[in-house]
Design an enzyme around this catalytic site. Structure first.
Site, PDB file in Angstrom:
ATOM      1  N   TYR A 115      -4.084  17.414   0.493  1.00 15.59           N
ATOM      2  CA  TYR A 115      -4.542  16.051   0.749  1.00 15.59           C
ATOM      3  C   TYR A 115      -3.382  15.190   1.210  1.00 15.59           C
ATOM      4  O   TYR A 115      -2.360  15.096   0.537  1.00 15.59           O
ATOM      5  CB  TYR A 115      -5.173  15.487  -0.523  1.00 15.59           C
ATOM      6  CG  TYR A 115      -5.768  14.101  -0.419  1.00 15.59           C
ATOM      7  CD1 TYR A 115      -6.308  13.617   0.758  1.00 15.59           C
ATOM      8  CD2 TYR A 115      -5.788  13.274  -1.529  1.00 15.59           C
ATOM      9  CE1 TYR A 115      -6.857  12.354   0.828  1.00 15.59           C
ATOM     10  CE2 TYR A 115      -6.347  12.007  -1.480  1.00 15.59           C
ATOM     11  CZ  TYR A 115      -6.876  11.551  -0.289  1.00 15.59           C
ATOM     12  OH  TYR A 115      -7.425  10.295  -0.233  1.00 15.59           O
ATOM     13  N   HIS A 122       1.369   4.218  -3.065  1.00 13.98           N
ATOM     14  CA  HIS A 122       1.161   5.648  -2.834  1.00 13.98           C
ATOM     15  C   HIS A 122       2.443   6.466  -2.986  1.00 13.98           C
ATOM     16  O   HIS A 122       2.378   7.689  -3.070  1.00 13.98           O
ATOM     17  CB  HIS A 122       0.483   5.877  -1.488  1.00 13.98           C
ATOM     18  CG  HIS A 122      -0.976   5.594  -1.560  1.00 13.98           C
ATOM     19  ND1 HIS A 122      -1.480   4.319  -1.494  1.00 13.98           N
ATOM     20  CD2 HIS A 122      -2.023   6.418  -1.769  1.00 13.98           C
ATOM     21  CE1 HIS A 122      -2.795   4.372  -1.639  1.00 13.98           C
ATOM     22  NE2 HIS A 122      -3.154   5.635  -1.806  1.00 13.98           N
ATOM     23  N   TYR A 160       0.841  -1.199   0.000  1.00 18.17           N
ATOM     24  CA  TYR A 160       0.000   0.000   0.000  1.00 18.17           C
ATOM     25  C   TYR A 160       0.881   1.256   0.000  1.00 18.17           C
ATOM     26  O   TYR A 160       0.648   2.186  -0.761  1.00 18.17           O
ATOM     27  CB  TYR A 160      -0.935  -0.008   1.215  1.00 18.17           C
ATOM     28  CG  TYR A 160      -1.890   1.160   1.226  1.00 18.17           C
ATOM     29  CD1 TYR A 160      -3.099   1.094   0.549  1.00 18.17           C
ATOM     30  CD2 TYR A 160      -1.581   2.335   1.900  1.00 18.17           C
ATOM     31  CE1 TYR A 160      -3.975   2.173   0.535  1.00 18.17           C
ATOM     32  CE2 TYR A 160      -2.440   3.416   1.892  1.00 18.17           C
ATOM     33  CZ  TYR A 160      -3.635   3.327   1.214  1.00 18.17           C
ATOM     34  OH  TYR A 160      -4.493   4.396   1.194  1.00 18.17           O
ATOM     35  N   TRP A 167      -8.308   3.460 -10.449  1.00 20.97           N
ATOM     36  CA  TRP A 167      -7.513   3.486  -9.209  1.00 20.97           C
ATOM     37  C   TRP A 167      -8.259   2.770  -8.092  1.00 20.97           C
ATOM     38  O   TRP A 167      -7.693   1.950  -7.371  1.00 20.97           O
ATOM     39  CB  TRP A 167      -7.201   4.926  -8.813  1.00 20.97           C
ATOM     40  CG  TRP A 167      -6.409   5.039  -7.541  1.00 20.97           C
ATOM     41  CD1 TRP A 167      -6.897   5.264  -6.287  1.00 20.97           C
ATOM     42  CD2 TRP A 167      -4.994   4.925  -7.394  1.00 20.97           C
ATOM     43  NE1 TRP A 167      -5.881   5.297  -5.371  1.00 20.97           N
ATOM     44  CE2 TRP A 167      -4.701   5.091  -6.034  1.00 20.97           C
ATOM     45  CE3 TRP A 167      -3.958   4.707  -8.291  1.00 20.97           C
ATOM     46  CZ2 TRP A 167      -3.395   5.041  -5.537  1.00 20.97           C
ATOM     47  CZ3 TRP A 167      -2.662   4.657  -7.797  1.00 20.97           C
ATOM     48  CH2 TRP A 167      -2.389   4.819  -6.429  1.00 20.97           C
TER      49      TRP A 167
END
Length: 117
Positions: A41, A22, A18, A76
Site C-alpha cells: 500500500y 503520514h 498531511y 484515523w
C-alpha cells in the site's frame, strides 16, 4: 492478485501537515491495515493535492470492510477527514473509487510468453 489504484483530493493548503501525519502513522493503524489484507500500500501526493493510492489485496471490498470494522480506522478517518476536499460520503476510506487498470506491462509480457504474471 488484484491491484487497486484510487484517487482522492487533499486540500492544497494542508499538504505539509498531511505529509507529516503520514510520516508517523499510528502503529495500531499500520497493524490493522496489514491484518485486513492491504499489501504493498502506497500513497502518492501531487503539489495540487491530487492523492493517488495503490495497493494489492485478495479482495478489495473485504479489505475495506475489515478496516471499517476497526476502531482505530474510525479514529484515523475522523482525524484525516478535514484534509480532504469533496468527501460526499464523510470519510476518505468510503470516498475512494478504484480506477480501471488499462495497461500492465508484466501481464502483457507474460501473455506473449504464455506465463502467468
Amino acid at each position: 492478485m488484484p491491484r487497486v489504484c484510487f484517487t482522492l483530493q487533499v486540500d492544497p493548503a494542508r499538504l505539509h501537515e498531511y505529509r507529516a501525519r503520514h510520516a508517523r502513522v499510528w502503529p495500531e493503524m499500520l497493524a490493522a491495515l496489514a491484518e485486513s489484507g492491504w499489501r504493498d500500500y502506497s500513497l502518492f501526493l501531487r503539489e495540487d493535492g491530487l492523492l493517488v493510492g495503490f495497493l494489492v489485496t485478495d479482495d478489495f471490498a473485504a479489505a475495506q470492510a475489515a478496516m471499517q470494522a476497526c476502531d482505530v480506522n474510525a479514529r484515523w478517518q475522523a482525524e484525516m477527514a478535514p484534509f480532504f476536499l469533496d468527501l460526499h460520503q464523510g470519510t476518505a476510506d468510503r470516498a475512494m473509487r478504484p480506477l480501471d487498470e488499462v495497461f500492465n506491462l508484466e501481464a502483457q509480457l507474460a501473455a506473449r510468453t504464455g506465463e502467468t504474471p
